[in-house]
Design a protein around this motif. Structure first.
Motif, short mmCIF file in Angstrom:
data_model
loop_
_atom_site.label_atom_id
_atom_site.label_comp_id
_atom_site.label_asym_id
_atom_site.label_seq_id
_atom_site.Cartn_x
_atom_site.Cartn_y
_atom_site.Cartn_z
N TYR A 75 0.84 -1.19 0.00
CA TYR A 75 0.00 0.00 0.00
C TYR A 75 0.87 1.24 0.00
O TYR A 75 1.98 1.25 0.54
CB TYR A 75 -0.92 0.01 1.23
CG TYR A 75 -1.98 -1.07 1.18
CD1 TYR A 75 -3.17 -0.84 0.51
CD2 TYR A 75 -1.77 -2.30 1.76
CE1 TYR A 75 -4.14 -1.83 0.43
CE2 TYR A 75 -2.72 -3.30 1.69
CZ TYR A 75 -3.90 -3.06 1.02
OH TYR A 75 -4.86 -4.04 0.95
N ASN A 76 0.37 2.30 -0.59
CA ASN A 76 1.08 3.57 -0.66
C ASN A 76 1.16 4.18 0.74
O ASN A 76 0.14 4.51 1.33
CB ASN A 76 0.35 4.51 -1.62
CG ASN A 76 1.11 5.79 -1.88
OD1 ASN A 76 2.04 6.13 -1.16
ND2 ASN A 76 0.69 6.50 -2.91
N LEU A 80 1.95 7.05 1.61
CA LEU A 80 1.46 8.43 1.60
C LEU A 80 -0.07 8.48 1.59
O LEU A 80 -0.67 9.48 1.95
CB LEU A 80 2.01 9.17 0.38
CG LEU A 80 3.54 9.20 0.29
CD1 LEU A 80 3.98 9.73 -1.07
CD2 LEU A 80 4.11 10.02 1.42
N ASP A 81 -0.69 7.41 1.14
CA ASP A 81 -2.15 7.27 1.11
C ASP A 81 -2.47 5.80 1.41
O ASP A 81 -2.68 5.00 0.50
CB ASP A 81 -2.68 7.69 -0.27
CG ASP A 81 -4.18 7.88 -0.27
OD1 ASP A 81 -4.82 7.73 0.79
OD2 ASP A 81 -4.73 8.19 -1.35
N PRO A 82 -2.50 5.41 2.71
CA PRO A 82 -2.53 4.00 3.10
C PRO A 82 -3.72 3.18 2.62
O PRO A 82 -3.69 1.96 2.69
CB PRO A 82 -2.52 4.05 4.63
CG PRO A 82 -2.03 5.41 4.98
CD PRO A 82 -2.41 6.30 3.85
N ASP A 83 -4.79 3.80 2.12
CA ASP A 83 -5.95 3.04 1.64
C ASP A 83 -5.80 2.62 0.18
O ASP A 83 -6.62 1.84 -0.32
CB ASP A 83 -7.23 3.87 1.79
CG ASP A 83 -7.57 4.14 3.25
OD1 ASP A 83 -7.15 3.32 4.10
OD2 ASP A 83 -8.23 5.14 3.55
N ILE A 84 -4.80 3.11 -0.50
CA ILE A 84 -4.63 2.86 -1.94
C ILE A 84 -3.45 1.90 -2.16
O ILE A 84 -2.39 2.07 -1.56
CB ILE A 84 -4.36 4.18 -2.69
CG1 ILE A 84 -5.44 5.23 -2.39
CG2 ILE A 84 -4.20 3.96 -4.18
CD1 ILE A 84 -6.81 4.87 -2.90
N GLU A 142 -1.84 0.96 -7.93
CA GLU A 142 -2.85 1.92 -8.41
C GLU A 142 -2.28 3.34 -8.42
O GLU A 142 -2.59 4.13 -9.31
CB GLU A 142 -4.11 1.85 -7.56
CG GLU A 142 -4.88 0.56 -7.70
CD GLU A 142 -6.09 0.48 -6.78
OE1 GLU A 142 -6.46 1.50 -6.15
OE2 GLU A 142 -6.66 -0.62 -6.69
N SER A 143 -1.46 3.66 -7.44
CA SER A 143 -0.82 4.99 -7.41
C SER A 143 0.12 5.15 -8.59
O SER A 143 0.21 6.23 -9.18
CB SER A 143 -0.05 5.18 -6.11
OG SER A 143 -0.91 5.15 -5.00
N THR A 175 8.68 5.78 -1.54
CA THR A 175 7.92 4.80 -0.77
C THR A 175 8.71 3.56 -0.36
O THR A 175 8.36 2.91 0.62
CB THR A 175 6.68 4.33 -1.57
OG1 THR A 175 7.11 3.79 -2.82
CG2 THR A 175 5.71 5.47 -1.78
#
Length: 174
Positions: free
Chosen positions: A63-64, A66-70, A74-75, A92
């Motif tokens: 998972y990213n 910087l944006d843990p739900d994505i 996909e990022s 990352t």
């Protein structure tokens, strides 16, 4: 030479799916020792042991951060240019690199020629000294640290003199 790799979902059988590893990990280690004294003639009496080592460890998260739900994939798909994808990958991933070189107890030994009697130890002989040197370099990069490079140099000069004791036998004539 050694290496290991583990992927997302790695974990023991007792762990729940949510407790298992959430990153792909790759690591290698290389180390070797050499006796550089072999490059000199034997009558020099040089002992030059050298150790070199290198290791690298990379962890790519699922998972990213910087944006843990994505998902990180996909990022990457949302980015257009190769530079942006490389920049996100660099930010990352958890990256550690180590390099080292050591020379431990470099010294000259006394060489005795055939038929020659051993030389007496003197307080000022070069053979009483040993030299050690090491350089260790570590580079770390992760989501919290953009750049952390540590270089550690160590050196030592050692002096060791062993005198031959004189045996005293006070009651030998009795």
């Amino acid at each position: 030479l050694s290496g290991n790799m583990s992927t997302i979902g790695f974990g023991s059988i007792e762990k729940k799916v949510n407790e298992r590893q959430k990153y792909n990990a790759y690591q290698y280690d290389f180390s070797s020792t050499f006796n550089l004294g072999k490059f000199f003639p034997e009558n020099f009496g040089l002992k030059v042991p050298m150790y070199i080592g290198r290791s690298q460890s990379v962890k790519n998260p699922q998972y990213n951060p910087l944006d843990p739900d994505i998902l990180l994939t996909e990022s990457f798909q949302a980015l257009d240019s190769r530079e942006e994808k490389d920049s996100l990958k660099s930010i990352t991933q958890d990256y550690v690199q180590r390099k080292s070189i050591n020379f431990t107890n470099v010294r000259k030994t006394k060489v005795q020629k055939k038929g020659e009697k051993p030389k007496k130890n003197r307080i000022y002989d070069v053979e009483n000294f040993t030299i050690s040197y090491s350089k260790n370099e570590t580079f770390i990069r992760n989501i919290n640290t953009e750049y952390n490079r540590t270089v550690d140099y160590r050196g030592s000069l050692t002096y060791n003199y062993n005198n031959q004791p004189k045996n005293i036998k006070p009651f030998s004539k009795i």
